[in-house]
Design a protein around this motif. Structure first.
Motif, PDB file in Angstrom:
ATOM      1  N   CYS A  57      43.541  31.794  32.376  1.00 51.95           N
ATOM      2  CA  CYS A  57      43.757  31.580  31.312  1.00 51.95           C
ATOM      3  C   CYS A  57      45.301  32.742  31.307  1.00 51.95           C
ATOM      4  O   CYS A  57      45.590  32.662  30.850  1.00 51.95           O
ATOM      5  CB  CYS A  57      42.336  32.396  30.633  1.00 51.95           C
TER       6      CYS A  57
ATOM      7  N   CYS B 245      40.650  36.011  33.888  1.00 46.53           N
ATOM      8  CA  CYS B 245      40.930  34.907  34.027  1.00 46.53           C
ATOM      9  C   CYS B 245      42.074  34.309  34.314  1.00 46.53           C
ATOM     10  O   CYS B 245      42.664  34.455  32.937  1.00 46.53           O
ATOM     11  CB  CYS B 245      39.672  33.543  33.961  1.00 46.53           C
TER      12      CYS B 245
ATOM     13  N   HIS C 175      38.185  28.532  37.203  1.00 45.47           N
ATOM     14  CA  HIS C 175      38.884  27.937  35.872  1.00 45.47           C
ATOM     15  C   HIS C 175      39.056  26.922  36.323  1.00 45.47           C
ATOM     16  O   HIS C 175      40.026  26.548  37.050  1.00 45.47           O
ATOM     17  CB  HIS C 175      39.771  28.763  35.187  1.00 45.47           C
TER      18      HIS C 175
HETATM   19 ZN    ZN Z   1      40.270  30.475  32.337  1.00 43.54          ZN
END
Ligand code: ZN
Ligand code: AMP
Length: 139
Positions: free
Chosen positions: A7, A4, A97
């Protein structure tokens, strides 16, 4: 969450143009802005959908996005701003996300939302939408 990109930004593994961070959220400039200054506010926790973000974090996202909008007016001479959030591929989400876009706006910025305005066929049809949505709405 592996793979991600947001992230990885939270973890400091890839760089971002950071404008704000606290214990719950992070805000940085979008890499391909609609208007220069266009920012993203993201939760530190990985959630694919805004619908699974806990209320305190969702509240912080909205609060920070509003403060960024005020900063756009003060620092960039923006006249206003848009919030935008894409949830799901059909809605245009490409980064999985959850994130809120905050876009500085001015009368001469050359951008227009392609916003259509349909009409309900009848009051009955509109009421049917009201009842269906209400019947599944849990807060
Ligand atoms: Zn993420
Ligand atoms: P969406 O999922 O459609 O709401 O949009 C994702 C947004 O993330 C797009 O506006 C991208 O330009 C932006 N974006 C993707 N990767 C990065 C990155 N590494 N840094 C900043 N913005 C990014």
């Amino acid at each position: 969450m592996d793979n991600c990109i947001f992230c990885k930004i939270v973890e400091g593994k890839i760089p971002c143009a950071k404008i704000y961070e606290d214990e719950l959220v992070l805000a940085f400039l979008d890499i391909s802005p609609i208007c220069k200054g266009h920012a993203l506010v993201i939760p530190r926790e990985h959630h694919q959908s805004i619908s699974s973000v806990p209320e305190n974090i969702a509240g912080r996202i909205t609060h920070v996005a509003g403060r960024i909008g005020i900063a756009f007016k003060r620092a960039l001479d923006a006249d206003g701003f848009n919030f935008h959030l894409s949830d799901g591929a059909c809605a245009g989400q490409v980064v999985w996300h959850a994130h809120m876009h905050v876009v500085p706006r001015g009368p001469e910025d050359g951008f227009r939302w392609n916003w259509r305005q349909l009409k309900y066929d009848s009051d009955a049809e509109r009421n049917d939408f009201v009842e269906k949505i209400k019947s599944k709405l849990k807060t």
